[in-house]
Design a protein around this motif. Structure first.
Motif, PDB file in Angstrom:
ATOM      1  N   ALA A   1      21.921   0.087  10.727  1.00  0.00           N
ATOM      2  CA  ALA A   1      20.686  -0.423  11.332  1.00  0.00           C
ATOM      3  C   ALA A   1      19.487  -0.029  10.476  1.00  0.00           C
ATOM      4  CB  ALA A   1      20.543   0.117  12.755  1.00  0.00           C
ATOM      5  N   GLN A   2      19.502   1.188   9.958  1.00  0.00           N
ATOM      6  CA  GLN A   2      18.429   1.623   9.057  1.00  0.00           C
ATOM      7  C   GLN A   2      18.384   0.752   7.788  1.00  0.00           C
ATOM      8  OE1 GLN A   2      17.930   5.931   8.208  1.00  0.00           O
ATOM      9  NE2 GLN A   2      19.581   6.311   9.657  1.00  0.00           N
ATOM     10  N   ALA A   3      19.576   0.464   7.243  1.00  0.00           N
ATOM     11  CA  ALA A   3      19.647  -0.332   6.012  1.00  0.00           C
ATOM     12  C   ALA A   3      19.127  -1.746   6.259  1.00  0.00           C
ATOM     13  CB  ALA A   3      21.087  -0.380   5.500  1.00  0.00           C
ATOM     14  N   PHE A   4      19.483  -2.302   7.391  1.00  0.00           N
ATOM     15  CA  PHE A   4      19.025  -3.647   7.742  1.00  0.00           C
ATOM     16  C   PHE A   4      17.504  -3.666   7.862  1.00  0.00           C
ATOM     17  CE2 PHE A   4      17.897  -6.852  10.960  1.00  0.00           C
ATOM     18  CZ  PHE A   4      18.391  -7.980  10.320  1.00  0.00           C
ATOM     19  N   LYS A   5      16.972  -2.653   8.526  1.00  0.00           N
ATOM     20  CA  LYS A   5      15.530  -2.585   8.734  1.00  0.00           C
ATOM     21  C   LYS A   5      14.794  -2.479   7.397  1.00  0.00           C
ATOM     22  CE  LYS A   5      12.221  -0.348  11.782  1.00  0.00           C
ATOM     23  NZ  LYS A   5      11.379   0.459  10.875  1.00  0.00           N
ATOM     24  N   ARG A   6      15.340  -1.714   6.467  1.00  0.00           N
ATOM     25  CA  ARG A   6      14.675  -1.526   5.176  1.00  0.00           C
ATOM     26  C   ARG A   6      14.845  -2.729   4.261  1.00  0.00           C
ATOM     27  NH1 ARG A   6      11.853  -1.699   1.816  1.00  0.00           N
ATOM     28  NH2 ARG A   6      11.231  -0.240   0.187  1.00  0.00           N
ATOM     29  N   GLY A   7      15.860  -3.570   4.581  1.00  0.00           N
ATOM     30  CA  GLY A   7      16.053  -4.756   3.748  1.00  0.00           C
ATOM     31  C   GLY A   7      16.668  -4.473   2.396  1.00  0.00           C
ATOM     32  N   VAL A   8      17.578  -3.492   2.320  1.00  0.00           N
ATOM     33  CA  VAL A   8      18.232  -3.204   1.038  1.00  0.00           C
ATOM     34  C   VAL A   8      19.155  -4.354   0.649  1.00  0.00           C
ATOM     35  CG1 VAL A   8      18.114  -0.683   1.229  1.00  0.00           C
ATOM     36  CG2 VAL A   8      20.063  -1.922   2.222  1.00  0.00           C
ATOM     37  N   LYS A   9      19.420  -4.468  -0.638  1.00  0.00           N
ATOM     38  CA  LYS A   9      20.255  -5.552  -1.151  1.00  0.00           C
ATOM     39  C   LYS A   9      21.664  -5.064  -1.506  1.00  0.00           C
ATOM     40  CE  LYS A   9      16.912  -8.574  -0.887  1.00  0.00           C
ATOM     41  NZ  LYS A   9      16.920  -9.573   0.207  1.00  0.00           N
ATOM     42  N   ILE A  10      21.887  -3.782  -1.318  1.00  0.00           N
ATOM     43  CA  ILE A  10      23.194  -3.186  -1.585  1.00  0.00           C
ATOM     44  C   ILE A  10      23.412  -2.125  -0.512  1.00  0.00           C
ATOM     45  CG2 ILE A  10      24.435  -1.625  -3.154  1.00  0.00           C
ATOM     46  CD1 ILE A  10      23.183  -3.021  -5.503  1.00  0.00           C
TER      47      ILE A  10
ATOM     48  N   GLU B   1       0.815  -1.216   0.000  1.00  0.00           N
ATOM     49  CA  GLU B   1       0.000   0.000   0.000  1.00  0.00           C
ATOM     50  C   GLU B   1       0.848   1.266   0.000  1.00  0.00           C
ATOM     51  OE1 GLU B   1      -3.318   0.547   2.389  1.00  0.00           O
ATOM     52  OE2 GLU B   1      -4.021  -1.525   2.285  1.00  0.00           O
ATOM     53  N   GLU B   2       1.958   1.210   0.740  1.00  0.00           N
ATOM     54  CA  GLU B   2       2.782   2.413   0.825  1.00  0.00           C
ATOM     55  C   GLU B   2       3.697   2.511  -0.393  1.00  0.00           C
ATOM     56  OE1 GLU B   2       6.002   4.497   3.841  1.00  0.00           O
ATOM     57  OE2 GLU B   2       4.964   2.684   4.460  1.00  0.00           O
ATOM     58  N   LEU B   3       3.668   3.657  -1.065  1.00  0.00           N
ATOM     59  CA  LEU B   3       4.383   3.843  -2.331  1.00  0.00           C
ATOM     60  C   LEU B   3       5.891   3.600  -2.190  1.00  0.00           C
ATOM     61  CD1 LEU B   3       4.044   4.838  -5.309  1.00  0.00           C
ATOM     62  CD2 LEU B   3       4.669   7.106  -4.467  1.00  0.00           C
ATOM     63  N   ASP B   4       6.431   2.734  -3.033  1.00  0.00           N
ATOM     64  CA  ASP B   4       7.882   2.484  -3.107  1.00  0.00           C
ATOM     65  C   ASP B   4       8.462   1.989  -1.780  1.00  0.00           C
ATOM     66  OD1 ASP B   4       7.780   3.372  -5.732  1.00  0.00           O
ATOM     67  OD2 ASP B   4       8.318   5.420  -5.209  1.00  0.00           O
ATOM     68  N   ALA B   5       7.621   1.413  -0.923  1.00  0.00           N
ATOM     69  CA  ALA B   5       8.098   0.994   0.397  1.00  0.00           C
ATOM     70  C   ALA B   5       7.968  -0.508   0.629  1.00  0.00           C
ATOM     71  CB  ALA B   5       7.348   1.759   1.490  1.00  0.00           C
ATOM     72  N   GLY B   6       7.584  -1.267  -0.398  1.00  0.00           N
ATOM     73  CA  GLY B   6       7.401  -2.704  -0.228  1.00  0.00           C
ATOM     74  C   GLY B   6       8.728  -3.451  -0.149  1.00  0.00           C
ATOM     75  N   PRO B   7       8.650  -4.768   0.135  1.00  0.00           N
ATOM     76  CA  PRO B   7       9.861  -5.581   0.309  1.00  0.00           C
ATOM     77  C   PRO B   7      10.747  -5.546  -0.936  1.00  0.00           C
ATOM     78  CG  PRO B   7       7.900  -6.801   1.007  1.00  0.00           C
ATOM     79  CD  PRO B   7       7.412  -5.545   0.355  1.00  0.00           C
ATOM     80  N   ILE B   8      12.003  -5.231  -0.741  1.00  0.00           N
ATOM     81  CA  ILE B   8      12.961  -5.127  -1.853  1.00  0.00           C
ATOM     82  C   ILE B   8      13.406  -6.515  -2.285  1.00  0.00           C
ATOM     83  CG2 ILE B   8      15.285  -4.365  -2.473  1.00  0.00           C
ATOM     84  CD1 ILE B   8      14.819  -1.922  -0.644  1.00  0.00           C
TER      85      ILE B   8
END
Lengths: 294, 294, 294, 294
Positions: D216-225, C235-242
């Motif tokens: 910690a922010q990057a981990f929470k967001r689940g970035v791949k890079i 639902e949240e724009l550009d915030a879904g699981p990467i």
């Protein structure tokens, strides 16, 4: 004297298994059932089947087991039976038992310094037991880390004698040897003492530019990317199983000196990564290739 | 029929110069003074001196000049004098005059499709005048882009005859030839017609894995990175000046088919980039190496 | 009409399982024992434990089982019991049953073309069931691949109606939806029909440059690397699981148009990779993050 | 005490110019003519025109001039006239005059050690005049390189006083300040003393994850890079002109500690590269962006 910080990966009751055998149904079931029945909890498991029909099977397992210290001997003895059924080559080690390394070095210090830095930062989960060099140059820096330094000069005439002295220091004392830009060829006889346990960094993207002066070769050929290769040492020069490689873009502006400078950064990263994988039991050598579970 | 969108780089009054000559003081001053006096505005200038003392000097200049069309002939004639003083090899072309390309292809379509796609997207600043193939497979797709397709079969016996037919189509009609996975060796005689103007994509990181089946060779050697190389074609197989290379990490899990699949993506990117640089006059060949101003 | 070549990964008797559950000892043993007893041969197994103590356990298994077609229903029914013991969320599918995709597109064609190309080359193991667009532009190219094209215009006023028409085409007919640079925001109500099954490509390195015109934002900020992100739509724009991201270096010379051109190459590679992983059942979504077994 | 080897780039008679001004025809001609008439030989020249019509022009020139030492004052004075005509902002320095750096550090040593190592290897063409830290931890290692170490503790109450002490050490003594993971915010007043001459390494890929705990922010967001960013310090936190960025792929397996470990390697490479470019006069700041001639 500097102290390495405790490595965070060294969990007391953690063990690691490496297995290779001909593939057949039931291997994963047998191994995981065995561990479950012995009360172990698998925390990481990787496998690779070279070819589903009639190929080889490779596996790496990390597991936690209460009171591992007192039980590991029995565990190994129990596992040996299952292992026979599947014709396994296998190893089972405590993760907390750090591997002991000897680092060989000549005059270039960057690969050695990277290993020392990563070791001190707690990123390299190993003991650096000694540094051996055919030059005296790095004695000061090495000893400032509290690591013994042995200066063993090598000439064409004294090579055999030098290797004898090295072996006296090494055999039974270290688990692996790291050639961190050691500019001497290791004899086949020496290699036999540490089969699959000598890691070299070659300063090119193998199999391109085997042998001497790879950066000069690369400059001459006009490549647009240079690289470095960490590999296990075998009798044939620069032809052993490749562990890791990395590269960086270069341009027509980069002369041989510049290629060397760029290359130093690649070499130290690649060698440190390969050594990490080796000491964390992530590598299985099969014929002249490596399976790396990273 | 699809239409390529106008390339944004095609500014009507823009010109490009490429210069190479022995280095000496005053070259940049002379060239920029010449352009200034003729009313040109330099919008991009790159240079490279191989070695400040006694080496070669290379330069690429983009400039804008009002009414370039009518004045370029005079400009060239005027510049020839200065050029002689410095023993320059040089070229001066209108950026808006697109280079005409012939693409050679066999059965693998990925490199051809990438060129067609980039051309159609306006990213490849060239005309694709024709596609020539020793197989009929891609006739439909090529003609759907409105590009003529010539099927010229090649066997050991008909090779000479086939090259004769190709040359009839090509000479005077195209500026460069792109071998987009064309699986035939080009004869030295053919190359003479397009010296420094035939670009090949080799599916390995040269100089590793020259010749046939590089992915099978890479698999056998157990490399951890594979690559592709775009180079100018010379008499010696896979040994011409390298234009660009790129690579990608692979693992023990990647069998030969998987290496081919990964490699296809590298090949098409590298070839398209090399072709772009060629048609935008960004490459100077010196001996067996390239200077790339990108 | 073009035909996709058979995908080499589609082995008739191969199945794939995805499992997630709270971690506890014995899971691997139970699953592998279950498969062994049912005559299956595990050809690939990956697992990840989020935190050895009290965390989540994730697993992906590929196995071969004779006469899978007739036995898969029973297998699932049998496995449900074990699954309950461990509170598993799980899936078990035939690898040969291709997932059916709908691709949504607006005016930019590069992501769609890459999917079509990889599909045709046999690299994308899926069926592309239809393409839906709010513009008519790509009807010709899509239909030339033998794929139905539905032009459903969208305006602020007709958005609800347009989504209703889309759902009529989609529900029960496709397994996942790929937003290949579809420049419309999907309503929460629409997303509910395909939870965790809509993949979007965002043309920035998230979480940098959320929302509109990311390349213009990147240019303004003066970043030295640009990227693209494939993610599941929530639902949240550009915030879904990467799912995946990739990047490329840029310089001060690259204006917004050039960033877009470079970005197109990143976008199409990243989206195609994410779609591949999805259709090969390599992704488990947990909270707002993905576990990717690749 | 260790000695840095002489940097190979330090050629006695080499000078470097940086120029920025509104674009107009004749700039390159005027500058190169000026240098030619003064007997200089241009060995490297780079330029960038932000927008051919009405934009900004940026240029970097390296040239050799006999007896540079005695002639540079006159050269500057002569050039000032031409510079005025074109409204240039410009600098002209001897390449052999090393810039003097102060490195600020807190408890993380990796960025500092990389700078020391590159300095000692002759790769960093600068003098490290002093290290200033709010902690005593690195005194030993820094002094072992023969570099003065000043321990200036900082608390909320003593911050102003601490900055006063720092400025006493710095003003007139150093040319630039490197924040090598210095975990204190620099006051606007302090920045005014070194405008465009304070470089910070931020441990994220800016503008993602501004502020504290980016891993910690990057981990929470689940970035791949993940990435790191070197930038000039301005009043707004983490918002100054970006000099360089780099990234590395990570996976779901990498927890925050692992991200930090991987990140350390990115940070030290990116910071060292940015510092190199700064001391080699390769960077021009324009508004909030950098032009980097590398």
């Amino acid at each position: 004297m500097k102290q390495a910080v405790p490595n965070k990966k060294s969990i007391p009751n953690r063990a690691r298994m490496l297995i290779s055998c001909p593939d057949q149904p039931g291997i994963v079931a047998a191994v995981s059932q065995f561990l479950f029945e012995h009360g172990a909890n698998i925390v990481q498991s990787d496998q690779y089947t070279m070819d589903p029909e009639g190929g080889m099977f490779f596996m790496r397992i990390e597991f936690d087991l209460e009171r591992l210290d007192e039980r590991i001997a029995q565990l190994k003895s129990d596992f040996a039976e299952s292992a026979n059924v599947f014709q396994m080559k296998w190893s089972l080690v405590k993760a907390s038992r750090k591997k002991r390394l000897a680092v060989f070095v000549s005059k270039e210090d960057h690969c050695l310094l990277e290993l020392l830095w990563q070791w001190q930062a707690g990123d390299l989960d190993a003991d650096i037991s000694m540094v051996i060099s055919n030059h005296p140059d790095m004695q000061g820096i090495v000893e400032s880390f509290g690591i013994p330094y042995y200066h063993i000069p090598v000439t064409a005439n004294t090579k055999e004698e030098a290797e004898r002295k090295q072996l006296e220091l090494l055999v039974g004392q270290v688990d692996a040897i790291i050639l961190a830009r050691y500019m001497q060829i290791i004899s086949p006889k020496f290699i036999e003492y540490f089969p699959g346990r000598i890691i070299n960094i070659h300063h090119s993207f193998l199999p391109a530019f085997v042998g001497a002066s790879p950066y000069a070769q690369a400059f001459k050929r006009g490549v647009k990317i240079i690289g470095a290769t960490a590999h296990y040492v075998t009798e044939e020069l620069d032809a052993g199983p490749i562990i890791d490689q990395d590269v960086q873009r270069v341009t027509h502006r980069d002369n041989v000196d510049e290629l060397k400078r760029i290359g130093r950064h690649i070499e130290r990263i690649v060698l440190a990564r390969a050594v990490s994988w080796h000491v964390e039991d992530r590598i299985i050598v099969h014929h002249n290739k490596t399976v790396v579970f990273n």
